[in-house]
Design a protein around this motif. Structure first.
Motif, short mmCIF file in Angstrom:
data_model
loop_
_atom_site.label_atom_id
_atom_site.label_comp_id
_atom_site.label_asym_id
_atom_site.label_seq_id
_atom_site.Cartn_x
_atom_site.Cartn_y
_atom_site.Cartn_z
N ASP A 1 -31.90 -31.03 32.47
CA ASP A 1 -31.31 -31.51 33.45
C ASP A 1 -29.64 -31.56 33.72
O ASP A 1 -29.34 -32.14 34.17
N ASN A 2 -29.08 -31.02 32.72
CA ASN A 2 -27.75 -31.26 32.44
C ASN A 2 -27.24 -32.57 32.50
O ASN A 2 -26.19 -32.98 33.24
N SER A 3 -27.73 -33.41 31.74
CA SER A 3 -27.40 -34.75 31.55
C SER A 3 -25.98 -34.98 30.87
O SER A 3 -25.34 -33.93 30.52
N LEU A 4 -25.55 -36.19 31.20
CA LEU A 4 -24.15 -36.31 30.41
C LEU A 4 -24.24 -36.22 28.84
O LEU A 4 -23.36 -35.63 28.55
N ALA A 5 -25.36 -36.43 28.17
CA ALA A 5 -25.36 -36.15 26.87
C ALA A 5 -25.57 -34.75 26.62
O ALA A 5 -24.60 -34.28 25.66
N GLY A 6 -26.20 -34.08 27.40
CA GLY A 6 -26.36 -32.40 27.45
C GLY A 6 -24.80 -31.73 27.64
O GLY A 6 -24.34 -30.89 26.97
N LEU B 1 -33.86 -22.08 29.87
CA LEU B 1 -33.69 -20.58 30.19
C LEU B 1 -33.40 -20.35 31.55
O LEU B 1 -32.59 -19.62 31.62
N ASP B 2 -33.98 -21.06 32.31
CA ASP B 2 -33.58 -20.65 33.93
C ASP B 2 -32.28 -21.18 34.17
O ASP B 2 -31.69 -20.53 34.76
N ARG B 3 -32.03 -22.41 33.62
CA ARG B 3 -30.78 -22.98 33.98
C ARG B 3 -29.51 -22.08 33.18
O ARG B 3 -28.56 -21.74 34.05
N LEU B 4 -29.56 -21.55 32.14
CA LEU B 4 -28.68 -20.98 31.44
C LEU B 4 -28.40 -19.32 31.87
O LEU B 4 -27.62 -19.09 32.12
N SER B 5 -29.64 -18.99 32.46
CA SER B 5 -29.49 -17.39 32.82
C SER B 5 -28.93 -17.61 34.38
O SER B 5 -28.35 -16.55 34.68
N ASP C 1 -42.41 -29.46 25.38
CA ASP C 1 -41.31 -28.56 24.88
C ASP C 1 -40.93 -27.23 25.40
O ASP C 1 -40.07 -26.77 25.52
N ALA C 2 -42.30 -26.71 25.38
CA ALA C 2 -42.30 -25.35 25.92
C ALA C 2 -41.90 -25.27 27.35
O ALA C 2 -40.99 -24.47 27.84
N SER C 3 -42.29 -26.39 28.23
CA SER C 3 -42.02 -26.40 29.67
C SER C 3 -40.28 -26.54 29.71
O SER C 3 -39.78 -26.13 30.66
#
Length: 441
Positions: A86-91, A139-143, A131-133
């Motif tokens: 979710d591109n959180s602040l921690a992330g 993967l979708d976000r980074l792509s 974890d798989a989900s």
């Protein structure tokens, strides 16, 4: 959204003055010392390097006789991307932290510095269907991100391809971060402190402010060890041992962790090509050893090696590489245990040390919704900073955190988004508690 307005004066509220920057460090002409750093782990060593890069001198105090004696003393630390779905602040912080640490280690290697590291790739396997989900969302976000230098590179692998890259049969596919790897933390700490003055075997017990700016440090015997223009407390749980930081103890949690390792002579046919990251981890051979683990025990205070923790590590390893785990027994393993320090929201505390009592006096009515009030700027213990609470992510968090603090001390702006910097600010816990009506002056 429009900010609320004071119905009487018509003034708008200050923009979170409780997170205002501290007054920049000023060199004190009465002495030649610049910044004292307390703690010789990866956080303290990174602070030395970041300050030295800005032309600011650093003196590092380590209570033990060698650097990296706590959790930073493990033989291998993973340089693995921490990516959130979710591109959180921690992330955002740890993604930037991974890139910073990775670039730093690569730079040091390119300079011929004596850092032990390998960018062999990290294979990340899901431990649960959830974890798989999550991996698919990542993967979708980074792509969808633009291809730029330093961007996290990831490749999805099926079970056969994952097994082939690792060199061991794994039960499922996962994500392969080909540019990731591992580093030996003690070697990195030594290189990062190469330009600093290092004073080992000295435990700092007290800080007192100097007239105008700076602080005087005292050891356990009550003897002064020097005057400094600023101080960074970069320890683990002992960070809260000072009068300026005792309040932080309520927001720090000790996590005991034990790693296990075995000699490559034990399983001479074993070949691990990259780092395996699952619920735990397994490393390629380094100095004749493979490392795996690790346990997580909250509120523990001992670092004894236990057979039960070896068993726990073997059981955890069996989830990802059962054939290897079946060949290991606690009696054939070595180990190392340390205490990591984390926080309730799993983010470190980075920045100027808040004056707890002054915060309560300065912002007493935040719980009453008086956001239009004209509050004063944040009251800090002048020239005192903290850098702690990384948990198991010090290798990808501490170098960036040190860079932030060095910029704050020098009066420079940092590239991290303001909301991320606020999420790391030590005063966040005081402000949250006041807003919830849990604290009163």
């Amino acid at each position: 959204m429009t900010k609320p307005v004071d119905p009487q004066s018509g003034s708008k509220p200050a923009d979170k003055p409780w997170f205002d920057p501290a007054t920049p460090f000023i060199r004190n002409t009465s002495h030649n010392n610049d910044v004292a750093i307390i703690g010789g782990g990866i956080a303290g060593a990174s602070c030395c390097y970041a300050l030295n890069q800005l032309g600011i001198g650093a003196t590092l105090f380590e209570q033990h006789d060698h650097l990296a004696q706590g959790a930073s003393g493990n033989p291998i630390g993973m340089l693995e991307p921490y990516v959130t779905a979710d591109n959180s602040l921690a992330g955002q912080f740890y993604e930037a932290g991974y890139q910073h640490s990775s670039n730093l280690v690569r730079q040091l290697l390119a300079e011929g510095r004596n850092v032990e590291a390998a960018f062999c790739g990290v294979l990340s396997l899901p431990a649960t269907p959830r974890d798989a989900s999550r991996q698919q969302v990542i993967l979708d976000r980074l792509s969808k991100l633009p291809a730029v230098d330093g961007a996290t590179s990831v490749q999805p692998l099926d079970q056969a391809a994952a097994s082939d890259i690792l060199g061991l049969t794994v039960p499922t596919g996962g994500l392969f971060y080909k540019d990731a790897g591992w580093v030996n933390p003690p070697s990195l700490c030594r290189v990062l402190t190469a330009q600093a003055t290092i004073k080992q075997g000295i435990q700092i017990a007290r800080l007192t402010p100097l007239q105008g700016s700076g602080a005087r440090l005292y050891d356990r015997q009550g003897l002064s060890v020097g005057d400094f223009g600023a101080v960074i407390i970069a320890g683990a749980m002992e960070t809260a041992n000072f009068a300026q930081t005792t309040w932080m103890r309520d927001y720090m949690v000790a996590l005991r962790g034990q790693i296990s390792f075995f000699s490559n002579t034990l399983l001479e046919d074993l070949k691990v090509n990259c780092v395996l990251s699952h619920k735990g981890y397994l490393t390629p051979e380094r100095a004749g050893m493979h490392v795996f683990g690790a346990t997580f025990d909250r509120h523990a205070n001992n670092i004894d090696i236990t057979e039960n923790d070896h068993k726990a590590n073997i059981s955890q390893l069996a989830l990802a590489v059962p054939n290897l785990a079946a060949r290991l027994t606690p009696g054939t393993l070595g180990g190392r245990a340390g205490l990591r320090t984390t926080t309730p929201d799993h983010l470190p505390m980075i920045g100027p040390a808040p004056d707890y009592a002054a915060y309560l006096d300065a912002y007493p009515d935040l719980d009453k919704g008086r956001y239009y009030a004209r509050y004063c700027s944040a009251p800090y213990h002048k020239d005192v900073y903290v850098c702690t609470g990384f948990g198991a992510r010090g290798m990808i968090g501490a170098p960036l955190a040190a860079n932030m603090i060095a910029c704050q001390i020098a009066g420079h702006k940092h590239d991290l988004p303001p909301l991320v910097q606020e999420a790391l600010h030590p005063a966040r816990y005081i402000i949250r508690a006041i807003k919830r009506g849990l604290l009163a002056p």
